[in-house]
Design a protein around this motif. Structure first.
Motif, PDB file in Angstrom:
ATOM      1  N   UNK A 142       0.856  -1.193   0.000  1.00  0.00           N
ATOM      2  CA  UNK A 142       0.000   0.000   0.000  1.00  0.00           C
ATOM      3  C   UNK A 142       0.890   1.240   0.000  1.00  0.00           C
ATOM      4  N   UNK A 143       0.310   2.395  -0.243  1.00  0.00           N
ATOM      5  CA  UNK A 143       1.090   3.636  -0.257  1.00  0.00           C
ATOM      6  C   UNK A 143       1.796   3.832   1.084  1.00  0.00           C
ATOM      7  N   UNK A 144       1.072   3.542   2.164  1.00  0.00           N
ATOM      8  CA  UNK A 144       1.628   3.674   3.514  1.00  0.00           C
ATOM      9  C   UNK A 144       2.816   2.724   3.704  1.00  0.00           C
ATOM     10  N   UNK A 145       2.617   1.468   3.315  1.00  0.00           N
ATOM     11  CA  UNK A 145       3.682   0.472   3.479  1.00  0.00           C
ATOM     12  C   UNK A 145       4.903   0.846   2.644  1.00  0.00           C
ATOM     13  N   UNK A 146       4.640   1.308   1.437  1.00  0.00           N
ATOM     14  CA  UNK A 146       5.718   1.680   0.518  1.00  0.00           C
ATOM     15  C   UNK A 146       6.579   2.794   1.130  1.00  0.00           C
ATOM     16  N   UNK A 147       5.932   3.804   1.697  1.00  0.00           N
ATOM     17  CA  UNK A 147       6.687   4.905   2.314  1.00  0.00           C
ATOM     18  C   UNK A 147       7.455   4.446   3.552  1.00  0.00           C
ATOM     19  N   UNK A 148       6.838   3.605   4.351  1.00  0.00           N
ATOM     20  CA  UNK A 148       7.502   3.111   5.564  1.00  0.00           C
ATOM     21  C   UNK A 148       8.744   2.287   5.204  1.00  0.00           C
ATOM     22  N   UNK A 149       8.611   1.433   4.203  1.00  0.00           N
ATOM     23  CA  UNK A 149       9.736   0.581   3.796  1.00  0.00           C
ATOM     24  C   UNK A 149      10.843   1.423   3.163  1.00  0.00           C
ATOM     25  N   UNK A 150      10.439   2.378   2.345  1.00  0.00           N
ATOM     26  CA  UNK A 150      11.433   3.255   1.720  1.00  0.00           C
ATOM     27  C   UNK A 150      12.230   4.004   2.794  1.00  0.00           C
ATOM     28  N   UNK A 170      18.852  -1.088  -4.615  1.00  0.00           N
ATOM     29  CA  UNK A 170      18.374  -0.160  -5.642  1.00  0.00           C
ATOM     30  C   UNK A 170      17.161  -0.720  -6.387  1.00  0.00           C
ATOM     31  N   UNK A 171      17.167  -2.040  -6.630  1.00  0.00           N
ATOM     32  CA  UNK A 171      16.008  -2.655  -7.295  1.00  0.00           C
ATOM     33  C   UNK A 171      14.745  -2.434  -6.473  1.00  0.00           C
ATOM     34  N   UNK A 172      14.877  -2.692  -5.165  1.00  0.00           N
ATOM     35  CA  UNK A 172      13.722  -2.537  -4.274  1.00  0.00           C
ATOM     36  C   UNK A 172      13.302  -1.073  -4.215  1.00  0.00           C
ATOM     37  N   UNK A 173      14.292  -0.177  -4.049  1.00  0.00           N
ATOM     38  CA  UNK A 173      13.985   1.253  -3.976  1.00  0.00           C
ATOM     39  C   UNK A 173      13.284   1.707  -5.255  1.00  0.00           C
ATOM     40  N   UNK A 174      13.769   1.205  -6.402  1.00  0.00           N
ATOM     41  CA  UNK A 174      13.152   1.561  -7.684  1.00  0.00           C
ATOM     42  C   UNK A 174      11.703   1.118  -7.733  1.00  0.00           C
ATOM     43  N   UNK A 176       9.758   0.613  -5.186  1.00  0.00           N
ATOM     44  CA  UNK A 176       8.993   1.412  -4.228  1.00  0.00           C
ATOM     45  C   UNK A 176       8.652   2.783  -4.818  1.00  0.00           C
ATOM     46  N   UNK A 177       9.628   3.373  -5.531  1.00  0.00           N
ATOM     47  CA  UNK A 177       9.366   4.675  -6.162  1.00  0.00           C
ATOM     48  C   UNK A 177       8.291   4.521  -7.235  1.00  0.00           C
ATOM     49  N   UNK A 178       8.364   3.433  -7.998  1.00  0.00           N
ATOM     50  CA  UNK A 178       7.354   3.241  -9.051  1.00  0.00           C
ATOM     51  C   UNK A 178       5.969   3.023  -8.444  1.00  0.00           C
ATOM     52  N   UNK A 179       5.945   2.578  -7.194  1.00  0.00           N
ATOM     53  CA  UNK A 179       4.659   2.391  -6.509  1.00  0.00           C
ATOM     54  C   UNK A 179       4.208   3.651  -5.774  1.00  0.00           C
ATOM     55  N   UNK A 180       4.997   4.711  -5.898  1.00  0.00           N
ATOM     56  CA  UNK A 180       4.554   5.994  -5.345  1.00  0.00           C
ATOM     57  C   UNK A 180       5.235   6.445  -4.069  1.00  0.00           C
ATOM     58  N   UNK A 181       6.359   5.835  -3.715  1.00  0.00           N
ATOM     59  CA  UNK A 181       7.068   6.284  -2.505  1.00  0.00           C
ATOM     60  C   UNK A 181       7.460   7.751  -2.640  1.00  0.00           C
TER      61      UNK A 181
END
Ligand SMILES: [Mn+2]
Length: 317
Positions: A142-150, A170-174, A176-181
């Motif tokens: 979710x958007x919330x989870x994505x921001x927390x993980x980032x 970097x793969x994971x960060x990428x 997460x950014x594509x998911x809206x982090x």
């Protein structure tokens, strides 16, 4: 690793009432990973809360505004998960729960076994990376989870600067950014932003810094009088030795802070390649890592404390 993740996810899916524990004096990885995991558990239909021996630090408040962490079980739990906790001691007074942990999720290279099952991935830069795989497998990014993980990853990698960063990071960060982090906002809050007192502490460190060995050694001693003058607390002074190490040509740096009584001095030491801080601090009964260590020195005055540490450091260069 994929099997281990699936195994963990299957166990999480059975949870009805869960508590997610992170370590005392929580950092961005601890808070980010724990709240992201809580988000996953809630998405799976469980009741879930985060437990921590200390409050959420103010600078991490933007990640979970209005949220609280518990120091006592908020309800009868059937599932205990620990995240970013390498040893029971890191739970502080909550260490009594370590043996009851159903799943231990961690990324520390030196990790003491506890609990019933473990998901430890030392190659992960942050516990957040492991929580990412779990959340992804659960379809809970979710958007919330994505921001927390980032935020968890930014925090433990110093904004993608440390040697723990890998291609996977970097793969994971990428992803997460594509998911809206909110990447820029998170980096600003965690890496760039300083409180006024942190900024004053940095200024005081630079202005009071002394050098030896042609600048290979840089150090500062902050007395209680100096702290009072600028209303600084010890929490503002955590970066002093790192700030000095970052100065060009420095190989070894230390910062001394006078303690709660005037004869106690806390030393924080940082080094670059080739100098073992842990070994130097061990001579005063302290310890730590090769590049970052600490110890406590007892002396009649700040000058005496400074000279004690200085002579050991000068000989090491
Ligand atoms: Mn961590």
């Amino acid at each position: 690793m994929t099997e281990k993740i699936t195994e963990t996810v299957n166990r999480l899916k059975k949870a009805k009432n869960a508590a997610v524990f992170c370590h005392a004096r929580p950092d961005g990885d601890a808070i980010g990973s724990a709240f992201a995991l809580r988000e996953v558990l809630r998405g799976l239909g469980a009741r879930a809360e985060v437990m921590c021996d200390d409050e959420i630090p103010e600078r991490l408040g933007f990640l979970c505004s209005g949220e609280k962490v518990y120091r006592e079980l908020p309800f009868d739990v059937d599932t205990i998960v620990t995240v970013d906790v390498a040893s029971p001691e890191q739970l502080g007074s909550l260490c009594v729960f370590a043996d009851r942990a159903d799943i231990k999720i961690d990324h520390h290279a030196v990790s003491k076994p506890f609990g019933k099952t473990e998901l430890v991935i030392p190659a992960a830069s942050a516990a957040g990376e492991i929580v990412f795989y779990i959340a992804k497998e659960c379809g809970m990014l979710t958007h919330r989870a994505v921001n927390l993980i980032y935020a968890a990853i930014v925090s433990d990698t110093g904004g993608f600067r440390y040697s723990n960063v890998t291609e996977d990071t970097f793969d994971i960060a990428g992803e997460l950014v594509s998911l809206g982090a909110d990447a820029a906002e998170i980096s600003e809050a965690l890496i760039e932003r300083k409180s006024v007192n942190d900024a004053l502490a940095a200024g005081l460190t630079y202005m009071s810094m002394k050098s030896s060995a042609g600048g290979k050694l840089r150090y500062v001693t902050i007395t209680n009088e100096m702290k009072e003058k600028y209303s600084l607390k010890d929490e503002n002074l955590g970066e002093c030795s790192s700030l000095l190490r970052a100065i060009e040509g420095t190989q070894l740096a230390f910062a001394i802070k006078q303690g709660e009584t005037k004869d106690i001095f806390r030393v924080s030491m940082r080094s670059k390649e080739g100098i073992d801080c842990a070994e130097l601090c061990a001579r005063f009964g302290g310890g730590g890592h090769i590049r970052a260590a600490g110890c406590t020195v007892y002396a009649a005055s700040a000058e005496e404390a400074e000279n004690m540490v200085l002579s050991v450091c000068e000989k090491a260069l």
